[in-house]
Write a protein that holds these residues in place. Structure first.
Motif, short mmCIF file in Angstrom:
data_model
loop_
_atom_site.label_atom_id
_atom_site.label_comp_id
_atom_site.label_asym_id
_atom_site.label_seq_id
_atom_site.Cartn_x
_atom_site.Cartn_y
_atom_site.Cartn_z
N LEU A 187 27.28 66.75 -2.47
CA LEU A 187 28.12 65.89 -1.63
C LEU A 187 29.14 66.70 -0.83
O LEU A 187 29.51 67.81 -1.24
N PRO A 188 29.63 66.16 0.29
CA PRO A 188 30.71 66.82 1.01
C PRO A 188 31.94 66.93 0.11
O PRO A 188 32.10 66.13 -0.83
N CYS B 150 35.88 58.85 -5.84
CA CYS B 150 37.05 58.88 -4.96
C CYS B 150 36.64 59.57 -3.67
O CYS B 150 35.68 60.35 -3.65
N TYR B 151 37.35 59.27 -2.61
CA TYR B 151 37.02 59.90 -1.33
C TYR B 151 38.18 59.82 -0.36
O TYR B 151 39.03 58.94 -0.42
N ASP B 152 38.19 60.80 0.53
CA ASP B 152 39.07 60.83 1.69
C ASP B 152 38.23 60.26 2.83
O ASP B 152 37.25 60.87 3.26
N GLY C 60 33.52 54.34 7.22
CA GLY C 60 33.71 53.34 6.18
C GLY C 60 32.82 53.60 4.99
O GLY C 60 32.06 54.58 4.95
N PHE C 61 32.89 52.73 3.99
CA PHE C 61 32.05 52.92 2.80
C PHE C 61 30.64 52.41 3.03
O PHE C 61 29.66 53.09 2.75
N TYR D 247 25.98 58.99 2.18
CA TYR D 247 26.00 60.33 1.59
C TYR D 247 25.68 60.29 0.09
O TYR D 247 24.97 61.17 -0.42
N ILE D 248 26.21 59.30 -0.61
CA ILE D 248 25.94 59.24 -2.05
C ILE D 248 24.48 58.90 -2.32
O ILE D 248 23.84 59.50 -3.19
#
Length: 247
Positions: A83-84, A9-11, A17-18, A30-31
Motif C-alpha cells: 500500500l502507499p 487509517c489514512y491521510d 475519497g474512500f 488501493y486496498i
C-alpha cells in the motif's frame, strides 16, 4: 470462507475519497488491489462509511470475505508492504460471518480541526483548516450543544443527499482547545450516523457564530428550519477526520 475485519487509517489528502468510483484513486481501490496482489482474490470490501475527498481517518473499519488461509497476524504487514505510505492497516481479526462494517456500527465520532492562528502550521496544513480570525469559542461551544439528541438534520445536509430520512441522533459533542498548540480547536461529534457533508456544514455554521455573524441561539432555528439554505457554508474537507467507530 473467513470474514476478516480490519482497522485502517489514512491521510486522505491525495485521494478522491474512500469509496471506489469510476475515476479510481480512492482508498478502497488501493486496498482491494493490495488484497488481490496478496491473495489473487478480486474482493469488494465493506466500510463503516464513506469519507469524501481530502478527509482522513484515524480508525476506519472494513470487512471482506476471503478464502485465504493467511494468519491474522500477517495481514497488516503483508498489505502495508503493498500500500502507499499514507494508507495503513492497523490490525486484522476474525469477525462473525454476518458482521457488516456499516450496518453493525452503533456510533461514529468525527473530529474537525481548526487553526485560527495568523500563520498556518506548515507541518499540519493538510490536517487543519486554517481560519485566521478571532473566534468566540464559548459561543461556538454553546451552539454545538443544541445539536445533541434526535433531530432532522436537513439543514446540515448536502442538497444532493439521496437518503430517505435525514433524522439522526447525536449522542455527544465537544469543542476542545488543543492543550499543546495555542490557537488550535478540535470539534468532536458522535452520532448513530451522518449525512453527506453533515459535520462540515455544522462546522461552517459554527465558524459564522464564532465570527459574530450569527448568534449561538440561531443554531436551534437553523436546525428547525430543515433547509440547507439556512445553515452556513460547507467547511473544507481537509480538517475532517473519522475518529472512531463503535460496534
Amino acid at each position: 470462507m473467513r470474514n476478516i475485519v480490519m482497522s485502517i487509517c489514512y491521510d486522505g489528502t491525495a485521494y478522491y475519497g474512500f469509496q471506489s468510483q469510476p475515476g479510481g484513486n480512492t482508498i478502497q481501490d488501493y486496498i482491494e488491489a493490495a488484497i488481490e496482489q496478496l491473495t489473487g482474490e478480486n474482493i469488494i470490501l465493506t466500510s463503516s462509511g464513506r469519507t469524501d475527498a481530502g478527509v482522513h481517518a484515524r480508525s476506519q473499519i472494513i470487512n471482506f470475505q476471503t478464502a485465504s488461509s493467511i494468519p491474522l497476524e500477517r495481514w497488516a504487514f503483508a498489505l502495508n508492504s503493498r500500500l502507499p505510505p499514507d494508507i495503513r492497516i492497523l490490525e486484522a481479526r476474525m469477525a462473525d460471518p454476518d458482521f457488516h462494517a456499516r450496518r453493525w456500527a452503533k456510533r461514529k465520532t468525527y473530529r474537525y480541526t481548526i487553526n485560527h492562528n495568523r500563520i498556518p502550521d506548515v507541518f499540519q496544513r493538510h490536517m487543519q483548516f486554517h481560519h485566521p480570525a478571532s473566534l468566540d469559542v464559548e459561543a461556538m461551544r454553546h451552539a454545538l450543544q443544541t445539536l445533541v439528541g434526535e433531530h432532522d438534520f436537513t439543514s446540515f445536509c448536502s442538497v444532493k443527499s439521496t437518503k430517505p430520512s435525514h433524522v439522526r441522533t447525536i449522542y455527544e459533542v465537544s469543542l476542545e482547545l488543543d492543550p499543546h498548540v495555542p490557537g488550535v480547536i478540535h470539534i468532536f461529534v458522535t452520532g448513530n450516523g451522518f449525512l453527506q457533508h453533515m459535520v462540515r456544514i455544522i462546522v461552517g455554521t459554527l465558524l459564522q457564530i464564532g465570527e459574530g455573524k450569527r448568534s449561538a441561539e440561531d443554531m436551534s432555528g437553523i436546525l428547525a428550519a430543515r433547509s440547507r439554505s439556512k445553515a452556513g457554508p460547507t467547511a473544507m474537507s481537509h480538517g475532517l477526520m473519522l475518529w472512531d467507530v463503535v460496534y
